[in-house]
Design an enzyme around this catalytic site. Sequence first.
Site, PDB file in Angstrom:
ATOM      1  N   ASP A  91       0.867  -1.165   0.000  1.00  0.00           N
ATOM      2  CA  ASP A  91       0.000   0.000   0.000  1.00  0.00           C
ATOM      3  C   ASP A  91       0.918   1.233   0.000  1.00  0.00           C
ATOM      4  OD1 ASP A  91      -2.197   1.534   0.142  1.00  0.00           O
ATOM      5  OD2 ASP A  91      -2.985   0.680   1.991  1.00  0.00           O
ATOM      6  N   ASP A 270      -8.312  -7.460  -0.326  1.00  0.00           N
ATOM      7  CA  ASP A 270      -7.545  -7.512   0.919  1.00  0.00           C
ATOM      8  C   ASP A 270      -8.452  -6.959   2.005  1.00  0.00           C
ATOM      9  OD1 ASP A 270      -7.165  -4.544   0.119  1.00  0.00           O
ATOM     10  OD2 ASP A 270      -6.411  -4.629   2.162  1.00  0.00           O
ATOM     11  N   CYS A 308     -14.635 -27.500   7.797  1.00  0.00           N
ATOM     12  CA  CYS A 308     -13.299 -26.942   7.582  1.00  0.00           C
ATOM     13  C   CYS A 308     -12.233 -27.988   7.890  1.00  0.00           C
ATOM     14  CB  CYS A 308     -13.103 -25.706   8.453  1.00  0.00           C
ATOM     15  SG  CYS A 308     -11.500 -24.926   8.222  1.00  0.00           S
ATOM     16  N   CYS A 310      -8.951 -27.181   8.226  1.00  0.00           N
ATOM     17  CA  CYS A 310      -7.715 -26.498   8.610  1.00  0.00           C
ATOM     18  C   CYS A 310      -7.094 -27.161   9.836  1.00  0.00           C
ATOM     19  CB  CYS A 310      -7.975 -24.998   8.861  1.00  0.00           C
ATOM     20  SG  CYS A 310      -8.606 -24.616  10.502  1.00  0.00           S
ATOM     21  N   CYS A 313      -9.247 -26.708  13.060  1.00  0.00           N
ATOM     22  CA  CYS A 313     -10.479 -27.507  13.119  1.00  0.00           C
ATOM     23  C   CYS A 313     -10.194 -29.002  13.219  1.00  0.00           C
ATOM     24  CB  CYS A 313     -11.350 -27.217  11.903  1.00  0.00           C
ATOM     25  SG  CYS A 313     -12.071 -25.568  11.975  1.00  0.00           S
ATOM     26  N   HIS A 339      -7.504 -20.540  11.334  1.00  0.00           N
ATOM     27  CA  HIS A 339      -8.843 -20.914  10.865  1.00  0.00           C
ATOM     28  C   HIS A 339      -9.478 -19.814  10.005  1.00  0.00           C
ATOM     29  CE1 HIS A 339     -12.895 -22.186  10.355  1.00  0.00           C
ATOM     30  NE2 HIS A 339     -13.249 -20.967  10.748  1.00  0.00           N
TER      31      HIS A 339
HETATM   32 ZN   LIG Z   1     -10.889 -24.356  10.365  1.00  0.00          ZN
END
Ligand SMILES: [Zn+2]
Length: 377
Positions: A91, A270, A308, A310, A313, A339
Amino acid sequence: MQFDILYNNKHTAARSAILKTNHSNIHTPVFMPIGTQGAVKTIDPEVLTKLNANIILGNTYHLYIRPGHTLIKNAGSLHSFINWNKSILTDSGGFQVYSLSKLNKISDQGVEFKSHLDGSKHFFTPEISMDIQRHLGSDIIMAFDECPPGQAEEKVVRSAVDRTTKWIKQCSDFIKQNRPFYDWEQTLFPIIQGGAFPSLRKKSTEELLPFSQCGIAIGGLAVGEEKTSMFETIDLMNTLLPKDQPRYLMGVGRPTDIVRSVQLGIDMFDCVLPTRNARNGQLFTSQGIVNIGNKAHKEAFDQLDPNCKCYTCENFSKSYLRHLFNIKEVLGLRLATIHNLSYYMNLMEDIRNNIKRQTFSEWSMKYLKKMNDFKGM
Ligand SMILES: [Zn+2]
């Protein structure tokens, strides 16, 4: 830099493409995690790579204040300093100068401001912002612009449009006249201003397009205006912008905002939401927002989001996450960030896959219908 469109959705303006920089191939639509001060808070590059991030953001104002762009150049570029070998977008610092620093004074020459840390005086011109970003070595350099607040009157927005046009010429000349320090390309993105005034958006687009080589940003949205006018503006931008360049909508947003913006032809996003909200215990899931600190999760031994996969999780329960937040353990912030970023990265992958399969219009309508029932999504 190169932008190759792979698939166009038949019923919406959504498209999927590959944006190639010297550091990585970025599949769009893309969400870019924010690493303002040279770190995506609590997350290291190894995790970012596992999350399939191919580009992150850095911020000129913050990196100029600390640790300084000369130090970063001495370290061999921002990529090398933070050990991130994929793409970086920085930026220009304009937005932070207006919003964060004390007593900023803006004129056609630039912005005088006091550091938010120690009150020391500084002056940014378009050339100085370009030079800092040249030292940082970012793959995508953002133009130095003036971004008025969302409620600003037409007169104020018009003057910001004029100043942004004056400054893009200076930005572009500086980049042309000063060779990069590194052996990779740095591409300048102009930032279209104009608030929610269609005639000013048109004017800004016409004046800035000659300066875009491969990519243009839409600024001045998600700064406090009404959501309807935000989407009307994005819709208008879709008709004004060339199709063969990536379009970056700055600072947006919630998962539903992203899906709606992809329908209107946006390629790059973003936002601080996934990372900042994670640290506040607010988690984005397929079942809506989970406030992990709530008592209801005290003995919830199931996983945070059943859909999920990830690291968080797959390995930890809501009860444990709540406990970590309760005792203010830094691990909680990290697991929550992993997450939330996974949620956003998976959402983008779903978007790209559905555009590829020509199922995006139905998929996006279904997604929006479901998520509109959940506050904050
Ligand atoms: Zn997750």
